[in-house]
Design an enzyme around this catalytic site. Structure first.
Site, PDB file in Angstrom:
ATOM      1  N   LYS A   1       0.867  -1.186   0.000  1.00 41.48           N
ATOM      2  CA  LYS A   1       0.000   0.000   0.000  1.00 41.48           C
ATOM      3  C   LYS A   1       0.898   1.228   0.000  1.00 41.48           C
ATOM      4  CE  LYS A   1      -3.533   2.057   3.043  1.00 41.48           C
ATOM      5  NZ  LYS A   1      -4.633   2.207   2.094  1.00 41.48           N
TER       6      LYS A   1
ATOM      7  N   THR B   1      -2.581   6.757   0.288  1.00 40.83           N
ATOM      8  CA  THR B   1      -3.814   6.810   1.070  1.00 40.83           C
ATOM      9  C   THR B   1      -4.604   8.001   0.571  1.00 40.83           C
ATOM     10  OG1 THR B   1      -4.791   6.835   3.287  1.00 40.83           O
ATOM     11  CG2 THR B   1      -2.782   8.144   2.969  1.00 40.83           C
TER      12      THR B   1
ATOM     13  N   GLU C   1      -3.406   0.993  -3.544  1.00 36.14           N
ATOM     14  CA  GLU C   1      -4.032   0.734  -2.233  1.00 36.14           C
ATOM     15  C   GLU C   1      -4.120  -0.765  -1.947  1.00 36.14           C
ATOM     16  OE1 GLU C   1      -5.515   2.592   0.215  1.00 36.14           O
ATOM     17  OE2 GLU C   1      -6.135   4.505  -0.641  1.00 36.14           O
TER      18      GLU C   1
HETATM   19  C1  LIG Z   1      -9.243   9.318  10.417  1.00 39.63           C
HETATM   20  C2  LIG Z   1      -9.189   8.728   9.041  1.00 39.63           C
HETATM   21  O1  LIG Z   1      -9.723   9.270   8.100  1.00 39.63           O
HETATM   22  N1  LIG Z   1      -8.523   7.564   8.903  1.00 39.63           N
HETATM   23  C3  LIG Z   1      -8.299   6.846   7.770  1.00 39.63           C
HETATM   24  C4  LIG Z   1      -8.705   7.238   6.511  1.00 39.63           C
HETATM   25  C5  LIG Z   1      -8.389   6.421   5.452  1.00 39.63           C
HETATM   26  N2  LIG Z   1      -7.714   5.289   5.664  1.00 39.63           N
HETATM   27  C6  LIG Z   1      -7.369   4.421   4.555  1.00 39.63           C
HETATM   28  C7  LIG Z   1      -8.484   3.623   4.003  1.00 39.63           C
HETATM   29  C8  LIG Z   1      -8.056   3.439   2.568  1.00 39.63           C
HETATM   30  O2  LIG Z   1      -7.056   2.479   2.429  1.00 39.63           O
HETATM   31  C9  LIG Z   1      -7.398   4.716   2.260  1.00 39.63           C
HETATM   32  C10 LIG Z   1      -8.287   5.638   1.505  1.00 39.63           C
HETATM   33  O3  LIG Z   1      -9.101   6.400   2.308  1.00 39.63           O
HETATM   34  O4  LIG Z   1      -6.907   5.228   3.484  1.00 39.63           O
HETATM   35  C11 LIG Z   1      -7.317   4.907   6.909  1.00 39.63           C
HETATM   36  O5  LIG Z   1      -6.688   3.853   7.095  1.00 39.63           O
HETATM   37  N3  LIG Z   1      -7.625   5.698   7.951  1.00 39.63           N
END
Ligand SMILES: CC(=O)Nc1ccn([C@H]2C[C@H](O)[C@@H](CO)O2)c(=O)n1
Length: 102
Positions: free
Chosen positions: A20, A23, A73
């Protein structure tokens, strides 16, 4: 001082293994800069698990997400859109944070 970013614990192993490398976040997490080192911890319990370096932060609209983003991702495009719509319901303006492990 190092800023922090959190990830849900289900993504920890993908980050540590290098599967990954992006994000996708909302504007509240769009202010990281290229070259910045971020301390990474688990969303659920705050446990630190690695440091990443930011490679880029790029705006993207939900309907511009592609299989390339999904592969970065380690998901299918359908899975990625599902995850994002659960975390950020009805949000269209997103930011791709590209990173590598330090
Ligand atoms: C607080 C918050 O928003 N935490 C997050 C947001 C996104 N992710 C991850 C989920 C997906 O893999 C990507 C895309 O949004 O990022 C996360 O782990 N924690």
């Amino acid at each position: 001082m190092k800023r922090e970013i959190t990830f849900y614990s289900r993504f920890e192993s993908d980050i540590l293994s290098g599967k990954k490398t992006i994000t996708i976040r909302d504007s509240s997490e769009s202010h990281f800069e290229k070259g910045e080192l971020l301390s990474v911890s688990r969303n659920e319990d705050g446990q630190y698990f690695c440091t990443i370096e930011v490679d880029s932060v790029t705006p993207v609209l939900m309907n511009e997400l592609t299989e390339v983003h999904a592969a970065q991702e380690n998901m299918t495009l359908g899975e990625l859109k599902q995850v994002i719509s659960e975390i950020y319901p009805r949000l269209n303006e997103l930011y791709v944070i590209s990173f590598h492990m330090r």
